[in-house]
Design a protein around this motif. Structure first.
Motif, PDB file in Angstrom:
ATOM      1  N   ILE A  49       1.196  -1.120   0.028  1.00  0.00           N
ATOM      2  CA  ILE A  49       0.032   0.087   0.043  1.00  0.00           C
ATOM      3  C   ILE A  49       1.000   1.279  -0.071  1.00  0.00           C
ATOM      4  O   ILE A  49       1.746   1.115   0.764  1.00  0.00           O
ATOM      5  CB  ILE A  49      -0.911  -0.047   1.319  1.00  0.00           C
ATOM      6  CG1 ILE A  49      -1.987  -1.081   1.095  1.00  0.00           C
ATOM      7  CG2 ILE A  49      -1.438   1.237   1.448  1.00  0.00           C
ATOM      8  CD1 ILE A  49      -2.990  -1.193   2.450  1.00  0.00           C
ATOM      9  N   LEU A  50       0.819   2.102  -0.852  1.00  0.00           N
ATOM     10  CA  LEU A  50       1.540   3.531  -0.865  1.00  0.00           C
ATOM     11  C   LEU A  50       1.867   3.993   0.467  1.00  0.00           C
ATOM     12  O   LEU A  50       0.942   4.078   1.128  1.00  0.00           O
ATOM     13  CB  LEU A  50       1.088   4.492  -1.792  1.00  0.00           C
ATOM     14  CG  LEU A  50       0.811   4.214  -3.116  1.00  0.00           C
ATOM     15  CD1 LEU A  50      -0.042   4.950  -4.135  1.00  0.00           C
ATOM     16  CD2 LEU A  50       2.229   4.109  -3.664  1.00  0.00           C
ATOM     17  N   TYR A  51       3.245   4.356   0.764  1.00  0.00           N
ATOM     18  CA  TYR A  51       3.701   4.666   1.797  1.00  0.00           C
ATOM     19  C   TYR A  51       3.466   4.005   3.194  1.00  0.00           C
ATOM     20  O   TYR A  51       3.660   4.393   4.171  1.00  0.00           O
ATOM     21  CB  TYR A  51       3.137   6.150   2.141  1.00  0.00           C
ATOM     22  CG  TYR A  51       3.154   6.864   0.771  1.00  0.00           C
ATOM     23  CD1 TYR A  51       4.466   7.570   0.417  1.00  0.00           C
ATOM     24  CD2 TYR A  51       2.069   7.398  -0.050  1.00  0.00           C
ATOM     25  CE1 TYR A  51       4.608   8.447  -0.749  1.00  0.00           C
ATOM     26  CE2 TYR A  51       2.008   8.131  -0.873  1.00  0.00           C
ATOM     27  CZ  TYR A  51       3.341   8.532  -1.488  1.00  0.00           C
ATOM     28  OH  TYR A  51       3.397   9.485  -2.692  1.00  0.00           O
ATOM     29  N   ILE A  52       2.997   2.826   3.112  1.00  0.00           N
ATOM     30  CA  ILE A  52       2.770   1.833   4.427  1.00  0.00           C
ATOM     31  C   ILE A  52       4.282   1.736   5.163  1.00  0.00           C
ATOM     32  O   ILE A  52       4.014   1.499   6.191  1.00  0.00           O
ATOM     33  CB  ILE A  52       2.263   0.448   3.765  1.00  0.00           C
ATOM     34  CG1 ILE A  52       1.483  -0.165   5.158  1.00  0.00           C
ATOM     35  CG2 ILE A  52       2.935  -0.276   3.143  1.00  0.00           C
ATOM     36  CD1 ILE A  52       0.152   0.048   5.355  1.00  0.00           C
ATOM     37  N   ASN A  53       5.167   1.380   4.288  1.00  0.00           N
ATOM     38  CA  ASN A  53       6.248   1.120   5.187  1.00  0.00           C
ATOM     39  C   ASN A  53       6.998   2.551   5.595  1.00  0.00           C
ATOM     40  O   ASN A  53       7.051   3.383   5.128  1.00  0.00           O
ATOM     41  CB  ASN A  53       7.378   0.357   4.207  1.00  0.00           C
ATOM     42  CG  ASN A  53       6.916  -0.800   4.033  1.00  0.00           C
ATOM     43  OD1 ASN A  53       6.517  -1.603   4.778  1.00  0.00           O
ATOM     44  ND2 ASN A  53       7.090  -1.405   2.603  1.00  0.00           N
ATOM     45  N   ASN A  54       7.739   2.289   6.955  1.00  0.00           N
ATOM     46  CA  ASN A  54       8.178   3.314   7.768  1.00  0.00           C
ATOM     47  C   ASN A  54       9.668   3.740   6.685  1.00  0.00           C
ATOM     48  O   ASN A  54       9.983   2.846   6.002  1.00  0.00           O
ATOM     49  CB  ASN A  54       8.921   2.852   9.101  1.00  0.00           C
ATOM     50  CG  ASN A  54       7.623   2.716   9.930  1.00  0.00           C
ATOM     51  OD1 ASN A  54       6.655   3.402  10.006  1.00  0.00           O
ATOM     52  ND2 ASN A  54       7.591   1.677  10.837  1.00  0.00           N
TER      53      ASN A  54
END
Lengths: 344, 472
Positions: B222-227
């Motif tokens: 999901i877009l920008y889900i990862n730190n």
């Protein structure tokens, strides 16, 4: 008739829709006649629609809640007399937009506190009575520009071709035609990464996701009113998008340069930039505790600190302590996500 | 506007509403007052829609026309074409030579569905669980308007798609994933891909939270889900705790309920961050599942992998999964392209139906397969016994659906000997939409949203009928 050019019907002459009035008899039946009528005193609609949009810009919602529709299916104005007064004022000032915005932002209505009391919540939940000052989440472009501005990254350059700032991989590829000239996204370098969002290249089949997630219109049809949702996907943008992470890092670097070796003063310097006010007696200890905890975590993991400081194209500041800078970056990242910061 | 009032009412009436209200405002949940809810008991609680981008050739897959063999390289009779419009890709051809399918058809299942079992051997084993539809038709003749019409009920962009309607009508079935998820699979062959657009899964005039959320096979799912790099979960957790304390302080100062909503959204974002890695980690799937879906299922982004992901999403309560598989636009080289297209989808489609059945989910999960239009019986470009091409054809095409109240073993509709015009039980895409909404528990003429003074509907302003023959 019915759109068939070879079926000629009764001759008609140029006129405005009957519900809106009539062109004066001596007006030329062409664009000049229409233009004169549009701004004449006999047609109040132009000025009403214009001032309503200006009002919406400043107050978050128009006196007519449906700025795109003043007809029978639109909403009635909450303050019809005020709308008329503003319309006449605007017209009689010679359609002076700047003067009009000054009038709005210097008004007692605008300068009220935005605080919501239980009474106001009960009597005027949606602020239709204007019992408090405006408060709404800023638009997509404004949010990004704000983060760039407070960090000092924002380019002041105006005009020129569109630019391609950070974008997650694969956004264009999945919707692009093979061989299409916008299948491969190639990020810009240097200043173009930090231009105002207004200049961001817009591929309508796959708009910049950090704009779209914050309700930027698709640009496929004209839009005079934006949705303003509040979603976790938005939180993920401002927490994790390299654009916002880099802004936090550069802000932290600048704060540490400006106020070295004094955590409290450094935080206050940053607060003035981000919040436009100093931290109060409750917040400062919270922020200090946050900063110290983060610093301890990063002192134990300097690799993590280096990774975080490597986000974005802007050079790091080698003179600063890595753990300290990473910790302050996280504080800045936290602040750029505050309700107070995201909200006007 | 009503939904806003409700939402604020919830805030005013006590904190236990917070979670529910927040859910409703973010497309992660349907507990708010904004969800209209079904008009009657739904047969399907969720949908997996497999869209074949480009328009598969019906007469090479599901619309068996043995008579065509004797028409090889003869001209399409003018009485069949009947002056109907063609695309400009073939309207200039001097001839319209008939191209019989080069593939072997045989009947499948008790229902005796004649289909291309040469290229779809696995799927054919499910013939009796599938509702076959051979008489779809649409007005649009080019991809962009046709796919838009197929998904939103109108060729003009800007209307909500089926997934958004499902999200709007039924709300969410979970509290840490989106309601409507989009997966774009990568076909083995990409040479004839058609552009698709993120606008296909936009919410149109429905509120923004009903837009599809794209799950990606490359980069962040999901877009920008990862730190960001260097930000561990514990750093993030602490940061969010501090954020919450600041926001609470701000709420004390200003008392704006929106601040509480924002606090809830950040909690939800963190929960999403925690749940998505588990969701997307297919390594915990047992061997027999990979055996079922085939070896391609291990390859991120493949159709098999995406279908398996769709099953995992459905299992976790995602309401609508829209999956795209591209490269079906076979203007030329049907012989070269069709086998790899079918290889991509055949076993995974079988596996999905079988997997859902084994889990007891097939009965309330509607699986739909189909493109935006069909293809012409006459060859575009050169015709030989070995190869041919086919142009766009909106007057008839084939789709199938299964589970979720769709009638297994049903073979609906019939085309003429040239698979050109429909001779029995035409199924306009609008009637198909009404039928799908019916399975989801809605009267299509009443599922509406006020927009620009109109009651906006998936079926538009014209009446559409539920085709009861397709319903079990």
């Amino acid at each position: 008739m019915r759109g068939q050019y070879d079926q000629v019907g009764e001759e008609v002459r140029a006129e405005v829709p009957a519900a809106l009035g009539r062109l004066p008899n001596d007006a030329p039946r062409n664009r000049l006649g229409l233009a004169r009528w549009l701004v004449s005193a006999e047609n109040p609609l132009t000025a009403r629609v214009a001032v309503n949009r200006f009002w919406q810009e400043v107050f978050g919602q128009g006196l007519v809640r449906t700025p795109e529709d003043f007809g029978i299916m639109g909403a009635a104005p909450t303050h019809p007399e005020l709308l008329d007064w503003l319309a006449v004022e605007f017209r009689e000032s010679g359609w002076d937009v700047k003067r009009f915005f000054r009038l709005l932002v210097s008004s007692a209505t605008y300068r009220q506190s935005a605080a919501v009391t239980p009474l106001k919540l009960e009597r005027d939940r949606d602020n239709g009575l204007l019992s408090r000052g405006p408060r709404f989440r800023m638009d997509a472009e404004v949010l990004r520009d704000y983060a760039l501005m407070v960090s000092g990254l924002l380019s002041q350059r105006m005009g020129g071709p569109s630019v391609k700032p950070y974008q997650p991989e694969g956004i264009w590829d999945v919707v692009g035609l093979p061989g299409g000239d916008t299948r491969e996204f190639v990020q810009d370098k240097g200043e173009n990464v930090h231009r105002r969002s207004l200049y961001t290249f817009w591929k309508r089949m796959a708009p910049p996701p950090n704009m779209e997630i914050f309700n930027a219109p698709s640009r496929e049809v004209c839009s005079v009113r934006r949705e303003r949702t509040n979603t976790p996907l938005q939180a993920l943008v401002t927490l994790n998008d390299p654009q916002f992470v880099e802004a936090a890092r550069v802000l932290a670097q600048r704060a540490m340069r400006a106020v070295p070796n004094d955590d409290a003063a450094c935080l206050q310097w940053m607060a003035r930039r981000v919040l436009c006010r100093p931290l109060d007696a409750v917040e400062l200890p919270l922020a200090l505790q946050s900063l110290r905890e983060m610093r301890a975590l990063y002192e134990d993991d300097l690799n993590a600190a280096s990774s975080l400081l490597g986000v974005g194209i802007t050079a790091g500041d080698a003179d600063l302590s890595k753990a300290g800078c990473a910790a302050l970056t996280m504080v800045a990242n936290q602040w750029l996500n505050l309700d107070e910061v995201l909200t006007k | 506007m009503n939904s806003l009032l409700h939402r604020r009412d919830f805030f005013a009436s006590g904190s236990h509403w917070l979670g529910a209200a927040a859910l409703g405002s973010l497309g992660l949940g349907g507990a708010s007052g904004a969800v209209p809810g079904p008009h009657f008991t739904p047969r399907a609680k969720r949908v997996i829609y497999l869209h074949m981008v480009g328009g598969p050739a019906q007469m090479d897959l599901f619309d068996y026309k043995p008579q065509l063999q004797k028409w090889y390289d003869k001209d399409l009779p003018p009485s069949i074409r009947n002056g109907q419009r063609l695309t400009t890709m073939t309207s200039g051809q001097a001839r319209f030579p008939i191209a019989p399918s080069k593939f072997a058809f045989s009947p499948a299942g008790q229902c005796g569905m004649w289909m291309n079992r040469q290229l779809l051997p696995h799927l054919s084993r499910k013939a009796d669980e599938i509702c076959w539809m051979r008489s779809l038709h649409t007005e649009a003749i080019n991809h962009e308007p046709a796919i838009t019409a197929m998904q939103t009920g109108n060729q003009v962009t800007g209307r909500p798609c089926l997934g958004s309607w499902a999200s709007y009508g039924l709300g969410s079935g979970n509290d840490n994933l989106p309601t409507f998820v989009v997966l774009v699979a990568t076909p083995s062959n990409r040479e004839q891909e058609q552009a698709i657009s993120a606008r296909l899964w936009s919410s149109g005039y429905l509120p923004g939270e009903h837009a599809g959320v794209s799950f990606r096979s490359k980069g962040d799912p999901i877009l920008y889900i990862n730190n960001p790099p260097g930000v561990s979960n514990s750093v993030r957790r602490r940061s969010l705790e501090g954020l919450k304390a600041f926001n609470q302080r701000h709420f004390q100062r200003l008392g704006d309920p929106e601040t509480q909503t924002r606090i809830a959204q950040y909690e939800m974002a963190f929960r999403m961050q925690a749940s998505v890695p588990e969701l997307t980690d297919l390594s915990k799937e047992p061997e027999h599942i990979f055996a079922l879906y085939g070896p391609e299922a291990r390859k991120p982004g493949s159709f098999a992998n995406s279908v398996l992901m769709a099953r995992r999403l459905a299992e976790r309560g995602v309401r609508f999964i829209q999956l795209y598989h591209n490269n079906w636009d076979h203007h030329s080289n049907v012989a070269g392209r069709m086998p790899s297209q079918c290889r991509d989808v055949d076993q995974p489609c079988f596996a999905l139906l079988e997997d859902l059945r084994q889990r007891g989910m097939l009965e309330d999960t509607l699986v739909i397969w189909g493109g935006e239009f069909g293809r012409t019986v006459y060859s575009q470009g050169g015709l030989s016994h070995e190869n041919y091409g086919r142009d766009h054809h909106p007057r008839c095409f084939s789709m199938w659906m299964a589970g979720g109240g769709a009638k297994g073993g049903m073979i609906h509709g019939e085309t003429d000997d040239f698979s050109y015009n429909i001779v029995r039980d035409p199924l306009h895409i609008s009637d198909f939409h009404a039928t799908v909404l019916h399975l989801l528990g809605f009267d299509a003429s009443r599922l509406s949203y006020k927009f620009q003074g109109l009651d906006g509907k998936l079926i538009g302003v014209n009446p559409a009928k539920v085709v009861k023959a397709l319903v079990a």
